[in-house]
Design a protein around this motif. Sequence first.
Motif, mmCIF file in Angstrom:
data_model
loop_
_atom_site.group_PDB
_atom_site.id
_atom_site.type_symbol
_atom_site.label_atom_id
_atom_site.label_comp_id
_atom_site.label_asym_id
_atom_site.label_seq_id
_atom_site.Cartn_x
_atom_site.Cartn_y
_atom_site.Cartn_z
ATOM 1 N N TYR A 155 4.297 -74.743 -26.097
ATOM 2 C CA TYR A 155 4.896 -73.545 -26.660
ATOM 3 C C TYR A 155 4.256 -72.333 -26.001
ATOM 4 C CZ TYR A 155 6.454 -69.954 -29.837
ATOM 5 O OH TYR A 155 7.019 -68.814 -30.345
ATOM 6 N N ASP A 156 5.064 -71.490 -25.380
ATOM 7 C CA ASP A 156 4.538 -70.303 -24.713
ATOM 8 C C ASP A 156 4.735 -69.075 -25.607
ATOM 9 O OD1 ASP A 156 4.079 -68.060 -23.066
ATOM 10 O OD2 ASP A 156 4.402 -69.316 -21.295
ATOM 11 N N PRO A 157 3.658 -68.568 -26.209
ATOM 12 C CA PRO A 157 3.798 -67.421 -27.115
ATOM 13 C C PRO A 157 4.305 -66.174 -26.401
ATOM 14 C CG PRO A 157 1.626 -68.421 -27.304
ATOM 15 C CD PRO A 157 2.269 -69.010 -26.097
ATOM 16 N N ALA A 158 3.986 -66.011 -25.094
ATOM 17 C CA ALA A 158 4.450 -64.827 -24.367
ATOM 18 C C ALA A 158 5.964 -64.868 -24.194
ATOM 19 C CB ALA A 158 3.765 -64.736 -23.012
ATOM 20 N N GLU A 159 6.510 -66.065 -23.950
ATOM 21 C CA GLU A 159 7.967 -66.183 -23.767
ATOM 22 C C GLU A 159 8.652 -66.601 -25.061
ATOM 23 O OE1 GLU A 159 9.243 -68.310 -20.309
ATOM 24 O OE2 GLU A 159 7.395 -67.861 -19.229
ATOM 25 N N GLU A 160 7.873 -66.859 -26.073
ATOM 26 C CA GLU A 160 8.370 -67.243 -27.384
ATOM 27 C C GLU A 160 9.326 -68.425 -27.341
ATOM 28 O OE1 GLU A 160 9.888 -63.617 -29.029
ATOM 29 O OE2 GLU A 160 7.906 -63.029 -29.768
#
Lengths: 288, 171
Positions: A155-160
């Motif tokens: 899960y990439d928090p920057a790209e949500e």
Amino acid sequence: MYVHVYNRTVTPFDFVISLALVSVAAGVLGSLIGLGGGVVIVPVLTLLYGVDIRLAIGASIVSVIATSSGAAAAYVRERMTNLRVGMFLEIATVTGALSGAYLTTLLPTRFLFAFFGLVLAYSSFTTFKRRHAAQPLAVSADRIANYFDLHGSYYDPAEEQEIPYKVTGTKLGLFLMYVAGLVSALLGIGSGALKVPAMDGAMRLPMKVSSATSNFMIGVTAAASAGVYFVRGQIDPVIAAPVAIGVLVGATVGARVLGRVASKTVRLVFVVVLVIISLEMLQKGLVP
Amino acid sequence: MTPNPGQDGAPAPVAFDTPEEGVRAGSGHARRNMTAAELALMDEKVRKVEVLISMVLRVGVVISALVILVGLVLMFAHHGSYLSVRGGVSYKVLTSGATQFPHSFATLRNSLAHADGRGIVVLGVMVLILTPVLRVAVGVLSFLYERDIPMASVTFYVLVVLIASFFLAGV
């Protein structure tokens, strides 16, 4: 060249406090790009404090293990680390580290420094060229990767969003990891510097996963040569204590940063640090 | 070992993992032939392992940091001249190539018997060095728990090489 505060003696207390603060910064940087804290610790100790290079390398090993365990605790929990890839590739790194520790160097250390300086210069160049590439693989024909089911998602928090990826190039990856283990044992530095490009470039893992997985692995690589460094008396407690505590604090902070920044930024920071390390190595190899 | 739902970071695995498409990290090696229920169970096991490994690392790190801190405090308590207020001793006395400090079990035992701060620091550093080794050992057991024999074998090899490295060094 050495530290002098208003001509007053720098006491062990001053040394411990100032080195702990530098180590916090080393921990943040090291955990963000998956290289460990040694990149900062070794030059600071040798150039700023005038510490013997043998003791500086011992401290570097401690800082690498501290960065690794400190940051990996968070990365594994957040599933940023690919546990399977990490543990699989450790076969090659520990074997390399063990052979490196006992290899009577056929080639002079200076040659090794020059050679790996060039290798790292090349890999910083290719990483820079790839800085816009963000698309992970959707299919993989790599038989080893499929057999061990090394593919994953994070899960990439920057790209949500959840980003699935496939892994390839395991044979080349294993070879590069063996070399990384060897270099880490022979020169005391540079193990993460080869691991990240091997995963990001050859094996096509996403940059953040490469960094987090390298972080996870460097502790084991360093632990494989830590015994030798300990017995040889290269781990000085007065140096190791502030380094370990500072780096642990820094790595805990750094681990919170990686998810939030863009992959491109991580790559660029990595390239800058890689260029510096390769210049450092070339200097050790070429300048008499 | 109940994970705190707020701190846990990851959403419940089932939420994004469909049975047709096994893409999660650490999903087990023969998941293609699994039913949806088996997959959910597998994901739960994998999640438990991730939390366990993360915990091993965190506990190791916290213990070593505390032991090192105690060692440092003791060292400064025993040696007033190491402090800036009563300064006079340079750090170089303790960080030169000729400095003596424990670097074998025998000298470490002796140093600990005298409650020497630096000996306690060395003990804390040892805990730090052994944390990744313990993590690998937990990895072997975890893959056995997931019934993933290929990964368990790989991790077992890593553990053997690591332990061998300490014996070969003569620690």
